[in-house]
Write a protein that holds these residues in place. Structure first.
Motif, PDB file in Angstrom:
ATOM      1  N   ALA A   2      15.313  29.124  21.639  1.00 42.09           N
ATOM      2  CA  ALA A   2      14.728  27.787  21.584  1.00 42.09           C
ATOM      3  C   ALA A   2      14.153  27.433  22.958  1.00 42.09           C
ATOM      4  O   ALA A   2      14.720  27.762  23.989  1.00 42.09           O
ATOM      5  CB  ALA A   2      15.787  26.781  21.183  1.00 42.09           C
ATOM      6  N   SER A  73       8.673  23.630  15.513  1.00 43.51           N
ATOM      7  CA  SER A  73       9.275  24.469  14.466  1.00 43.51           C
ATOM      8  C   SER A  73       8.314  24.719  13.309  1.00 43.51           C
ATOM      9  O   SER A  73       8.716  25.295  12.302  1.00 43.51           O
ATOM     10  CB  SER A  73      10.549  23.818  13.943  1.00 43.51           C
ATOM     11  OG  SER A  73      10.249  22.635  13.247  1.00 43.51           O
ATOM     12  N   SER A 164      15.220  28.242  15.620  1.00 35.84           N
ATOM     13  CA  SER A 164      14.819  29.241  16.613  1.00 35.84           C
ATOM     14  C   SER A 164      15.656  30.506  16.494  1.00 35.84           C
ATOM     15  O   SER A 164      15.140  31.619  16.635  1.00 35.84           O
ATOM     16  CB  SER A 164      14.945  28.665  18.024  1.00 35.84           C
ATOM     17  OG  SER A 164      14.085  27.574  18.177  1.00 35.84           O
TER      18      SER A 164
END
Length: 175
Positions: A2, A73, A164
């Protein structure tokens, strides 16, 4: 992995949004009935209207942080496939919860800001039996928005990390 920059930016925006919503709850308008000098009519006098601005600011910041998470995302539905498993299942669940909390927080903040900005001007100008009241927003609406904004902040962070992790696991071949 992430992006730490996304996590930090979203955390700061969410923290400021929660702070503004709490400040709006503390500074919401309070109305009282005041007669004029000649005692002919009554009108409503309200305190500071800064809570509307605080609530609108919290609304915009929370919306901005949600947009950043969804763009980072790819809104979970666009982009490459994710690795099946626990991280993807957790990301799906957190995605749905995040949107539910976000919508509740946004509705509370928007409704509270609009209602806080509405003021009755003249209460009793003519001899009527049922004059309008000096209604103000109920106590706790901004606080509910603040609490759901905090829930949104927490869940969206976990969602992004799980997403992630599932995305990165798909890139690694098992051999």
């Amino acid at each position: 992995m992430a992006s730490k920059l996304v996590i930090i930016i979203v955390f700061i925006l969410d923290l400021i949004a929660v702070g503004l919503a709490i400040a709006a709850e503390q500074r919401r308008s309070v109305g009282k009935v005041v007669p004029d000098k000649e005692k002919v009519y009554e009108y409503c006098e309200y305190g500071s209207d800064i809570a509307t601005s605080y609530g609108a600011g919290a609304f915009v910041l929370l919306l901005t942080s949600q947009v950043i998470i969804m763009v980072a995302s790819r809104c979970f539905c666009c982009g490459k496939a994710l690795n099946p498993g626990g991280s993807r299942a957790c990301a799906i669940m957190l995605f749905l919860i995040c949107w539910v909390f976000f919508l509740i927080a946004e509705i509370c903040l928007l409704a509270a800001s609009i209602r806080n900005a509405y003021h009755t001007k003249y209460r009793k100008m003519w001899n009527i039996d049922d004059p309008p009241s000096c209604e103000v927003i109920r106590k706790g609406v901004f606080a509910a928005g603040a609490s759901f904004a905090l829930f949104t902040a927490i869940v969206s962070q976990f969602y992004y990390v799980c997403y992630s992790r599932a995305r990165d696991d798909y890139k690694k071949p098992p051999y």
